[in-house]
Design an enzyme around this catalytic site. Structure first.
Site, short mmCIF file in Angstrom:
data_model
loop_
_atom_site.label_atom_id
_atom_site.label_comp_id
_atom_site.label_asym_id
_atom_site.label_seq_id
_atom_site.Cartn_x
_atom_site.Cartn_y
_atom_site.Cartn_z
N HIS A 63 41.94 59.10 47.61
CA HIS A 63 41.69 59.41 46.20
C HIS A 63 42.77 60.27 45.58
O HIS A 63 43.18 60.04 44.43
CB HIS A 63 40.31 60.07 46.05
N ASP A 87 32.14 55.38 44.59
CA ASP A 87 31.83 56.52 45.45
C ASP A 87 32.05 57.86 44.74
O ASP A 87 31.61 58.90 45.22
CB ASP A 87 32.63 56.47 46.75
N ASP A 139 31.34 44.06 35.18
CA ASP A 139 32.45 43.39 35.85
C ASP A 139 33.75 43.92 35.26
O ASP A 139 33.97 43.84 34.04
CB ASP A 139 32.31 41.89 35.62
N GLY A 140 34.62 44.46 36.10
CA GLY A 140 35.87 45.04 35.63
C GLY A 140 36.76 44.05 34.90
O GLY A 140 37.43 44.40 33.92
N ASP A 158 40.43 50.91 41.62
CA ASP A 158 39.92 51.50 42.86
C ASP A 158 38.90 50.53 43.44
O ASP A 158 37.70 50.81 43.48
CB ASP A 158 39.30 52.86 42.54
N CYS A 159 39.40 49.39 43.87
CA CYS A 159 38.51 48.30 44.30
C CYS A 159 38.58 48.09 45.80
O CYS A 159 39.46 48.60 46.49
CB CYS A 159 38.88 47.01 43.57
#
Length: 283
Positions: A63, A87, A139-140, A158-159
């Site tokens: 991260h 997360d 959905d991105g 961040d997938c």
């Protein structure tokens, strides 16, 4: 199924990486199987569809490396988009910057957010309650398509690894849409897989971003829980990308709150591209 001690393994091309411990939760969402295990060394760890996503022990390697090279080098950072990141770790790093006015977190799987808030509280922490954060279960790819031009200053992808429902997040068309909704000096920051375990995917991401954006740069570091242990993050922009241009007063404040990232670490990480990757990019 909860509190059952067992081994949980990620399998990759004839190899495996496993953690032993108590299974705190194992459930199937609309999109994937979600497991959280408590391990003696790594602490609590999250697995999605058989792939380790994060652990309390090493999540900051991931991260901090995704977020700070972009946010510490761009002057205007009012509007930020995070695609994935259920997360909470990317949000946590973003809220350290007072200049940010709004953070849109777009996560397709609401269960990942719920489970992370319950079982991985240490990752997102108080960032989940930051007033600048808006969570969108969406959905991105669709979110980006419906966003107006030049809206976001920074986009973080961040997938998870490419899968049935995330493949489009690695596509040519998706990156072009991201470019469209970025401000002229905006930065796209994406995890770009392992140069070792996912070499072909890694090369494809780098080549695609290089073709779409004026400039892109890739950094490498360690995420021990991931296949091969080495990972990458790529940063792209339509303007000159100067990731060494830093506001040092701000950097000193940010560094104090980081376990992994600092400016020297970053500068070295951008010089770690393996020669075999350089050769393939030049071919």
């Amino acid at each position: 199924m909860t509190n059952i001690q067992t081994w949980i393994d990620e399998y990759h091309k004839g190899s495996r990486f496993g953690l032993n411990g108590d299974v705190l939760i194992k459930q199937k969402s609309q999109y994937q199987e979600i497991i959280v295990i408590e391990n003696e060394y790594y602490g609590r760890a999250l697995m999605l569809d058989g792939c380790w996503m994060t652990s309390l022990k090493d999540e900051k390697y991931y991260h901090e490396c995704l977020v700070h090279p972009a946010l510490s080098s761009i002057d205007e950072k009012s509007n930020v988009l995070i695609i994935g990141g259920g997360d909470g770790g990317t949000v946590r790093e973003c809220v350290k910057y007072a200049q940010i006015s709004k953070i849109d977190l777009v996560e397709i799987d609401e269960e990942v957010i719920k489970i992370s808030k319950k079982f991985l509280k240490e990752i997102g922490g108080e960032a989940w309650h930051d007033k600048r954060l808006e969570i969108h279960v969406d959905d991105g790819v669709k979110w980006v398509k419906k966003t107006r031009d030049n809206y976001y200053d920074v986009i973080f992808i961040d997938c998870s690894d490419p899968s049935e429902f995330s493949n489009l997040l690695f596509s040519d068309s998706f990156y072009k849409e991201c470019k469209r909704i970025l401000t002229p000096k905006g930065i796209l920051a994406t995890q770009s897989e392992s140069p070792e375990s996912f070499k072909n995917i890694h090369i494809n991401i780098l080549k695609t971003l290089k073709n779409i954006f004026k400039v892109s740069e890739t950094m490498y570091s360690f995420v021990p829980i991931y296949p091969s242990g080495i990972w990458s993050w790529t940063f792209a922009s339509s303007e000159d990308l100067n990731l060494s241009k830093q506001n040092y007063d701000e950097i000193l404040k940010i560094e104090k709150g980081c376990e992994i990232w600092n400016l020297n670490f970053q500068n070295a990480a951008f010089k770690m591209m393996p020669n075999k990757i350089i050769k393939e990019l030049d071919s």
